[in-house]
Motif scaffolding. Sequence first.
Motif, mmCIF file in Angstrom:
data_model
loop_
_atom_site.group_PDB
_atom_site.id
_atom_site.type_symbol
_atom_site.label_atom_id
_atom_site.label_comp_id
_atom_site.label_asym_id
_atom_site.label_seq_id
_atom_site.Cartn_x
_atom_site.Cartn_y
_atom_site.Cartn_z
ATOM 1 N N ARG A 112 0.938 -1.090 -0.139
ATOM 2 C CA ARG A 112 0.133 -0.057 0.091
ATOM 3 C C ARG A 112 0.970 1.082 0.145
ATOM 4 O O ARG A 112 0.774 2.132 -0.754
ATOM 5 C CB ARG A 112 -0.911 -0.140 1.174
ATOM 6 C CG ARG A 112 -1.861 1.184 1.472
ATOM 7 C CD ARG A 112 -2.825 0.851 2.496
ATOM 8 N NE ARG A 112 -2.166 0.590 3.991
ATOM 9 C CZ ARG A 112 -2.432 0.499 5.135
ATOM 10 N NH1 ARG A 112 -3.901 0.336 5.003
ATOM 11 N NH2 ARG A 112 -2.023 0.363 6.069
ATOM 12 N N GLU A 113 1.802 1.276 0.878
ATOM 13 C CA GLU A 113 2.781 2.256 0.845
ATOM 14 C C GLU A 113 3.602 2.569 -0.521
ATOM 15 O O GLU A 113 3.881 3.681 -1.024
ATOM 16 C CB GLU A 113 3.636 2.181 2.153
ATOM 17 C CG GLU A 113 3.043 2.647 3.360
ATOM 18 C CD GLU A 113 2.041 1.493 3.898
ATOM 19 O OE1 GLU A 113 1.089 1.871 4.543
ATOM 20 O OE2 GLU A 113 2.261 0.222 3.354
ATOM 21 N N SER A 144 1.756 4.101 -3.123
ATOM 22 C CA SER A 144 1.047 5.494 -2.693
ATOM 23 C C SER A 144 2.132 6.538 -2.894
ATOM 24 O O SER A 144 3.256 6.469 -2.941
ATOM 25 C CB SER A 144 0.828 5.520 -1.153
ATOM 26 O OG SER A 144 0.394 6.868 -0.560
ATOM 27 N N ASP A 145 1.524 7.857 -3.210
ATOM 28 C CA ASP A 145 2.385 9.154 -3.290
ATOM 29 C C ASP A 145 1.892 9.849 -2.109
ATOM 30 O O ASP A 145 2.153 11.159 -2.235
ATOM 31 C CB ASP A 145 2.017 9.648 -4.664
ATOM 32 C CG ASP A 145 2.815 9.167 -5.740
ATOM 33 O OD1 ASP A 145 3.904 8.562 -5.391
ATOM 34 O OD2 ASP A 145 2.446 9.278 -6.794
ATOM 35 N N ASP A 146 1.191 9.482 -1.250
ATOM 36 C CA ASP A 146 0.911 10.319 0.031
ATOM 37 C C ASP A 146 2.152 10.846 0.700
ATOM 38 O O ASP A 146 2.887 10.157 0.989
ATOM 39 C CB ASP A 146 -0.149 9.729 0.908
ATOM 40 C CG ASP A 146 -1.475 9.211 0.408
ATOM 41 O OD1 ASP A 146 -1.911 9.906 -0.469
ATOM 42 O OD2 ASP A 146 -2.013 8.357 0.838
ATOM 43 N N SER A 147 2.178 12.262 1.139
ATOM 44 C CA SER A 147 3.034 12.542 1.496
ATOM 45 C C SER A 147 3.500 12.479 3.069
ATOM 46 O O SER A 147 3.307 13.434 3.918
ATOM 47 C CB SER A 147 3.347 14.152 1.381
ATOM 48 O OG SER A 147 3.205 14.497 -0.019
ATOM 49 N N THR A 148 3.652 11.190 3.593
ATOM 50 C CA THR A 148 3.594 10.742 4.971
ATOM 51 C C THR A 148 4.923 10.146 5.119
ATOM 52 O O THR A 148 5.796 9.668 4.106
ATOM 53 C CB THR A 148 2.861 9.767 5.088
ATOM 54 O OG1 THR A 148 2.999 8.348 4.439
ATOM 55 C CG2 THR A 148 1.309 10.161 4.744
ATOM 56 N N VAL A 195 5.586 6.387 4.083
ATOM 57 C CA VAL A 195 5.439 6.205 2.667
ATOM 58 C C VAL A 195 6.995 6.513 2.344
ATOM 59 O O VAL A 195 7.645 5.656 1.587
ATOM 60 C CB VAL A 195 4.546 6.969 1.847
ATOM 61 C CG1 VAL A 195 4.779 6.859 0.338
ATOM 62 C CG2 VAL A 195 3.187 6.231 2.049
ATOM 63 N N ALA A 217 8.247 10.739 -0.782
ATOM 64 C CA ALA A 217 7.040 9.860 -0.655
ATOM 65 C C ALA A 217 6.497 9.860 -2.293
ATOM 66 O O ALA A 217 5.993 8.833 -2.885
ATOM 67 C CB ALA A 217 6.007 10.415 -0.215
ATOM 68 N N LYS A 218 7.105 10.752 -3.154
ATOM 69 C CA LYS A 218 6.611 10.666 -4.689
ATOM 70 C C LYS A 218 7.370 9.734 -5.363
ATOM 71 O O LYS A 218 8.605 9.855 -5.160
ATOM 72 C CB LYS A 218 6.845 12.266 -4.999
ATOM 73 C CG LYS A 218 6.056 12.380 -6.438
ATOM 74 C CD LYS A 218 6.283 13.688 -6.642
ATOM 75 C CE LYS A 218 5.860 13.820 -8.407
ATOM 76 N NZ LYS A 218 6.051 15.461 -8.980
#
Length: 927
Positions: A286-287, A290-294, A297, A504-505
């Motif tokens: 999932r991570e 993902s491109d979520d800025s967490t 990730v 994260a990107k």
Amino acid sequence: MKTVIQGTGRLLFTGLCLLFVWPAFAQQAAWPAVKRETKPWTRWWWIGSAVNEKNLSSSLDVLQQAGFGGVEIAPIYGAMGYESQYVSFLSPRWTALLRHTVSATAERQMGVDLTTGTGWPFGGPQVTKAYAASRFIIRQYHVSAGKSLTQPIRVDDAKQEGAALQALTAYNGHQAISLKDKVDKEGRLRWSPASGEWDLYALFDGWTLQQVKRAAPGGEGYTLDHLSAKGLQVYLHRFDTAFKYKAPGVRSFYNDSYEVYNADWTPAFLTAFKKKRGYDLARYLRELASDDSTDLVARVKSDYRETMSELLLENFTRPWTHWAHGYKSLSKNQAHGSPGNLLDLYAAVDIPECETYGSTYFPIPGLRRDSADIRNVDPDPVMLKFASSAGHVQGRPLISCETFTWLTEHFKTSLSQCKPEVEQAFLAGVNHVFYHGNTFSPPEVPWPGWLFYASVNFVPTNSFWPHLPGLNEYITRVQSVLQSGVPDNELLVYWPVYDTWHRAKGRDMSLKVHDIDEWLQPTAFYKQVKALQGAGYSLDFISDAQLLRADVGKGNDSTKLPLSGYRLIVIPKMRLMPVTTMQQLIRLAEEGSAVVMESLPEDVPGLGGLESRRKALRTLLASLQFRPDEHQLMVARRGKGRLILAADVQKAIWQVGLDREKVVDKGLKFIRRKENNTTWYYLVNHTPQKIDEYLPLNKAEGTVVLLDPQTGRTGLAQSRQDGGRTIVKLQLLPGEAMIVHTGKGVQAGTMADWKYLETPEVPLTLSGNWQLTFTNGGPFIPVARQLDKLTPWTALGDTAANAYCGSGVYTTTFTLPEKKAGEYVLDIGEVHESAHVWVNGQDAGILWAIPFRARIGHYLKAGNNEIRIEVANLMANRIRYMDQHQVPWRRYHEINFVNINYTPFNAAGWPVQPSGLAGPVTITPYR
């Protein structure tokens, strides 16, 4: 056609000398010896491998005579209409031609490098899908409590048919379970959740399906999976078979820049990841998707990128180098563009190779830079230093560079434009230049012969070819110095790659030359490096892995990297640092190193064992008790050395006792080498101002010798003591370079004093009539004519002259009533684009770059004198004529021929490029 000198007087402008080369190049005694590696080499494209022994030998003769020391064979796509002459790559006939080339170059004291493939990147017919470049594919599904997934778990893409499922993970909030073992052969999921809403992530091993770009006949096929150890074995077996396990005799095998697009996986990745990072990546699909800025990730992706870097190093770069060594050859690699730690990848090969792509702005007066004819990304010396730094730290003697790639638009590059660009590479640590490049072309192919689509065309049909020895001999002289001794850089700057990877990107992170505005230039590392260099410090970069092997001793342990030549380690501002790196910095300090830290690390990178590693880092940092010293620096003393925490890094360096080179305050750029008990300085003036003064050089002592790389002249410099240091008199005009050799070990013998140009008198302007004749060009030879003033031939209103590409000879006579000055300096003014000068029938040299001057006093006489100036223009006007009249000249398979913006090439709309001599031509006497 006569001009008479009428009197003398003062002139405010002073000059230095000289851009010319001796007609028969022979290195003087003060210079290091010339060998094949000190000369420039060139990439040598074999179009369709349509070559034969006779033409290869003839081509090598031409290259040798122009001053090349070797060739780098690169087989690529063929020319239309010559298919019957193609030779299939690695066929018995092709291999025989390779061995002939090796023998022919040896006879000419030249060398041969060979790409381990055709075009780029590595790949070919032996690469089946099992070993082709891989990419991971993630598909998402949703299942609710009590329900089953009706659709099969597979990739619905005909191009990816057969992509293997490698992991299937179901997520419900923070809960994650693996379901791969519940998927049958048809892709049906035999599982239904008892409760909750579940998101499923399936990871497949797919393919990029990338084919070899610009492949030669017999080299077509899939691109190799560079992360697969077995894939590399399969790939190289084809070479072993072709060579019959007998060394082909090439100096080195090379690998072009890493352009394996979207290749972010290998079938064994999950296993390798768990072994290296200590946790199961399948639980974090999932991570990964993902491109979520967490932070989570970014940490997972940092570990993923680090694993890719290690696989590329361990499964490709090192074993490929080992394979090359098995054939008694070296490895030469362009690591840029790789999804890995560039310093470690460059360090793993024998000859690290960087690349200049596009052109740089230099404020040198008169240097042409046409905005329509250049790329939008300037070469960056900091990027070049990744290759040279890795080589310097590893003790590699040669740092090569693919030079002049897309310097300008086709047919519009002058030799004068090449000079500052190659100088910038030298200043970044390069000492082994490869031109990009030369295309083998059979003699029967009409002008302009076979050409490569992305090149400055260093080919015999180029109108500047007769003047190319000027550039080649300049490079030879400089490289003879830069290959002497060892680098003399004081600082080691740590590259915090984990700050780059922690993003994260995106997925993999290919560190490309074209993307430095994203991954390099915005960083604190880059800004600190630029500031230190601008202040006059010389430096190299070092990676975490190199630091772990570093040793402050002399290097008796072959597993260690001796840092005895460096005086200081600089840690730029960064956020993430491995515990092992921090431990090593403390150990190096304990053994006597000085470490300057712009900041302390805030955290550790990655996810595996995160809390335990964080605790270890906190404990380490707490053990460093920084206290102010007498200079108000925050210092933690450990053993024989110290760690210094300083926001002002340069102030800390100064307090440590490391002095900067103050010549940078005048705009001069420099690089140093040390050899025995001497120091070599290479100095370049890329500013718009002349330098004419005494300047300090930190290593200047004892004898100081000046060596002019433009002409080969040498002499003892004027120097004196000033405040306990030696200052040296230097004269450099904008665009000029100078080499200084100094130290107690310099053997000057009976060397004469350097002849400075001190007192100019009124210059003589050759303003009389000129005779203009045309030689060695086409498509037509314009008629000869008398000129009442100097005029470019494209300003004559002659359609034949406007289409002409080649040489035009300007001749005039003048009277020198008496010859009593100490020196006479010829300045030919504005020239399009280079010139060769004869004075009274004697060869006065090639004027190929700014400032287009030469010392000619030796050739002048009292009374009547004749000067003959052969000017070579660009190829542009003839190509323009051919395209306007639809004369076919570009017919190649695959990409054919493109312009600098990678669109179809057509010169029909170009304006006529100025060609010839505009002047004014002056001769200035110096008392």
